[in-house]
Design a protein around this motif. Structure first.
Motif, mmCIF file in Angstrom:
data_model
loop_
_atom_site.group_PDB
_atom_site.id
_atom_site.type_symbol
_atom_site.label_atom_id
_atom_site.label_comp_id
_atom_site.label_asym_id
_atom_site.label_seq_id
_atom_site.Cartn_x
_atom_site.Cartn_y
_atom_site.Cartn_z
ATOM 1 N N SER A 46 0.832 -1.214 0.000
ATOM 2 C CA SER A 46 0.000 0.000 0.000
ATOM 3 C C SER A 46 0.867 1.265 0.000
ATOM 4 C CB SER A 46 -0.964 0.000 1.183
ATOM 5 O OG SER A 46 -0.261 -0.067 2.392
ATOM 6 N N LYS A 47 2.008 1.233 0.677
ATOM 7 C CA LYS A 47 2.946 2.370 0.676
ATOM 8 C C LYS A 47 3.508 2.584 -0.727
ATOM 9 C CE LYS A 47 6.110 5.275 2.278
ATOM 10 N NZ LYS A 47 5.789 6.671 2.309
ATOM 11 N N ILE A 48 3.842 1.502 -1.419
ATOM 12 C CA ILE A 48 4.376 1.587 -2.774
ATOM 13 C C ILE A 48 3.323 2.146 -3.724
ATOM 14 C CG2 ILE A 48 5.179 0.176 -4.717
ATOM 15 C CD1 ILE A 48 6.562 -1.584 -2.491
ATOM 16 N N ILE A 49 2.085 1.711 -3.575
ATOM 17 C CA ILE A 49 0.987 2.213 -4.405
ATOM 18 C C ILE A 49 0.802 3.715 -4.179
ATOM 19 C CG2 ILE A 49 -1.520 2.131 -4.768
ATOM 20 C CD1 ILE A 49 -1.276 -0.899 -4.068
ATOM 21 N N ALA A 50 0.866 4.149 -2.931
ATOM 22 C CA ALA A 50 0.712 5.576 -2.615
ATOM 23 C C ALA A 50 1.829 6.401 -3.265
ATOM 24 C CB ALA A 50 0.705 5.779 -1.103
ATOM 25 N N GLU A 51 3.051 5.889 -3.247
ATOM 26 C CA GLU A 51 4.179 6.595 -3.866
ATOM 27 C C GLU A 51 4.003 6.674 -5.382
ATOM 28 O OE1 GLU A 51 6.727 8.241 -2.559
ATOM 29 O OE2 GLU A 51 6.171 7.764 -0.506
ATOM 30 N N LEU A 52 3.481 5.610 -5.979
ATOM 31 C CA LEU A 52 3.281 5.574 -7.430
ATOM 32 C C LEU A 52 2.167 6.507 -7.878
ATOM 33 C CD1 LEU A 52 3.603 1.769 -8.201
ATOM 34 C CD2 LEU A 52 5.137 3.580 -8.989
ATOM 35 N N GLN A 53 1.130 6.658 -7.073
ATOM 36 C CA GLN A 53 -0.028 7.442 -7.490
ATOM 37 C C GLN A 53 0.275 8.923 -7.670
ATOM 38 O OE1 GLN A 53 -3.321 6.466 -4.927
ATOM 39 N NE2 GLN A 53 -3.884 4.732 -6.218
ATOM 40 N N GLY A 54 1.233 9.452 -6.951
ATOM 41 C CA GLY A 54 1.563 10.862 -7.102
ATOM 42 C C GLY A 54 2.610 11.125 -8.168
ATOM 43 N N LEU A 55 3.060 10.096 -8.852
ATOM 44 C CA LEU A 55 4.165 10.206 -9.799
ATOM 45 C C LEU A 55 3.641 10.219 -11.239
ATOM 46 C CD1 LEU A 55 7.298 10.191 -9.781
ATOM 47 C CD2 LEU A 55 7.189 7.713 -9.897
ATOM 48 N N THR A 58 12.423 8.916 -7.972
ATOM 49 C CA THR A 58 12.997 9.917 -8.859
ATOM 50 C C THR A 58 11.867 10.472 -9.708
ATOM 51 O OG1 THR A 58 15.064 8.674 -8.975
ATOM 52 C CG2 THR A 58 14.714 10.342 -10.667
ATOM 53 N N GLU A 59 11.598 11.754 -9.557
ATOM 54 C CA GLU A 59 10.498 12.375 -10.293
ATOM 55 C C GLU A 59 11.054 13.277 -11.374
ATOM 56 O OE1 GLU A 59 6.408 14.883 -9.431
ATOM 57 O OE2 GLU A 59 7.767 14.437 -7.798
ATOM 58 N N LYS A 60 10.476 13.163 -12.559
ATOM 59 C CA LYS A 60 10.866 14.012 -13.681
ATOM 60 C C LYS A 60 9.654 14.846 -14.062
ATOM 61 C CE LYS A 60 14.224 10.726 -15.265
ATOM 62 N NZ LYS A 60 14.794 9.985 -16.374
ATOM 63 N N ARG A 61 9.901 16.056 -14.512
ATOM 64 C CA ARG A 61 8.808 16.942 -14.907
ATOM 65 C C ARG A 61 9.052 17.436 -16.322
ATOM 66 N NH1 ARG A 61 8.837 19.678 -9.305
ATOM 67 N NH2 ARG A 61 7.423 18.303 -8.225
ATOM 68 N N ARG A 62 8.007 17.411 -17.103
ATOM 69 C CA ARG A 62 8.083 17.948 -18.463
ATOM 70 C C ARG A 62 7.745 19.426 -18.401
ATOM 71 N NH1 ARG A 62 8.234 13.984 -22.768
ATOM 72 N NH2 ARG A 62 8.094 11.964 -21.767
ATOM 73 N N ILE A 63 8.570 20.221 -19.022
ATOM 74 C CA ILE A 63 8.354 21.666 -19.023
ATOM 75 C C ILE A 63 8.127 22.092 -20.462
ATOM 76 C CG2 ILE A 63 9.333 23.910 -18.426
ATOM 77 C CD1 ILE A 63 10.966 22.441 -16.279
ATOM 78 N N ASN A 64 6.864 22.319 -20.806
ATOM 79 C CA ASN A 64 6.507 22.673 -22.177
ATOM 80 C C ASN A 64 6.419 24.182 -22.401
ATOM 81 O OD1 ASN A 64 6.305 19.967 -22.834
ATOM 82 N ND2 ASN A 64 4.170 19.869 -22.213
ATOM 83 N N GLU A 65 6.178 24.938 -21.345
ATOM 84 C CA GLU A 65 5.964 26.367 -21.541
ATOM 85 C C GLU A 65 7.262 27.151 -21.754
ATOM 86 O OE1 GLU A 65 5.481 25.608 -17.051
ATOM 87 O OE2 GLU A 65 4.564 24.788 -18.829
ATOM 88 N N TYR A 66 8.411 26.555 -21.443
ATOM 89 C CA TYR A 66 9.692 27.230 -21.643
ATOM 90 C C TYR A 66 10.323 26.719 -22.924
ATOM 91 C CZ TYR A 66 9.107 28.485 -16.776
ATOM 92 O OH TYR A 66 8.617 28.968 -15.602
ATOM 93 N N GLU A 67 10.477 27.617 -23.892
ATOM 94 C CA GLU A 67 11.079 27.213 -25.156
ATOM 95 C C GLU A 67 12.194 28.178 -25.509
ATOM 96 O OE1 GLU A 67 8.176 26.785 -28.214
ATOM 97 O OE2 GLU A 67 7.222 25.083 -27.242
ATOM 98 N N GLY A 68 13.195 27.644 -26.186
ATOM 99 C CA GLY A 68 14.319 28.451 -26.635
ATOM 100 C C GLY A 68 14.028 29.156 -27.945
ATOM 101 N N ILE A 69 15.041 29.717 -28.548
ATOM 102 C CA ILE A 69 14.887 30.481 -29.786
ATOM 103 C C ILE A 69 14.367 29.606 -30.923
ATOM 104 C CG2 ILE A 69 16.173 31.774 -31.548
ATOM 105 C CD1 ILE A 69 18.067 32.634 -29.294
ATOM 106 N N ASN A 70 14.860 28.379 -31.023
ATOM 107 C CA ASN A 70 14.471 27.492 -32.104
ATOM 108 C C ASN A 70 13.323 26.552 -31.725
ATOM 109 O OD1 ASN A 70 16.562 28.499 -33.732
ATOM 110 N ND2 ASN A 70 18.021 27.174 -32.706
ATOM 111 N N GLY A 71 12.618 26.858 -30.665
ATOM 112 C CA GLY A 71 11.505 26.015 -30.246
ATOM 113 C C GLY A 71 11.939 24.852 -29.368
ATOM 114 N N ASP A 72 13.231 24.801 -29.032
ATOM 115 C CA ASP A 72 13.742 23.737 -28.174
ATOM 116 C C ASP A 72 13.377 24.021 -26.731
ATOM 117 O OD1 ASP A 72 14.959 22.726 -30.423
ATOM 118 O OD2 ASP A 72 16.870 23.731 -30.015
#
Length: 117
Positions: free
Chosen positions: A72-81, A101-115
């Motif tokens: 149940s602890k493992i399930i709780a950790e997975l649900q917020g990820l 280890t949590e990773k976040r996608r950041i779509n609103e920040y883009e460079g000059i070439n759309g990167d």
């Protein structure tokens, strides 16, 4: 805007594999990879420790029918990820460490070439 983490129900097959690994691995670790809030992969690494202290030899365990104590602890950790990994370290058949280890996608920040960043 980023995605909002919604609690997801793990499929029974995933729960069964996680529970089986928690009950059977003596030394090693499980890596659960999460993408878009869903577990997409489970890696199991099992190590065998040979010691002069263990004269009885290899011990084969019966897999209990019930749920593992920390499931149940493992399930709780997975649900917020949403993106990342949950690494479960097992030593002598017991969970010794849960690493997230949590990773976040950041779509609103883009460079000059759309990167992205």
């Amino acid at each position: 805007m980023g995605k909002i983490a919604r609690p997801k129900i793990l499929p029974p097959q995933v729960m069964e594999l996680i529970g089986h690994a928690l009950h059977t691995v003596q030394y090693g670790y499980l890596i659960l990879t999460v993408q878009d809030g869903c577990v997409i992969r489970m890696e199991k690494t099992e190590k065998y420790v040979f010691s002069s202290k263990n004269k009885a030899g290899y011990v084969k365990r019966n897999v209990p029918v019930g749920e593992h104590l920390l499931q149940s602890k493992i399930i709780a950790e997975l649900q917020g990820l949403m993106y990342g990994q949950l690494i479960i370290h097992l030593e002598d058949g017991k969970v010794g460490l849960i690493e997230k280890t949590e990773k976040r996608r950041i779509n609103e920040y883009e460079g000059i070439n759309g990167d992205g960043i």
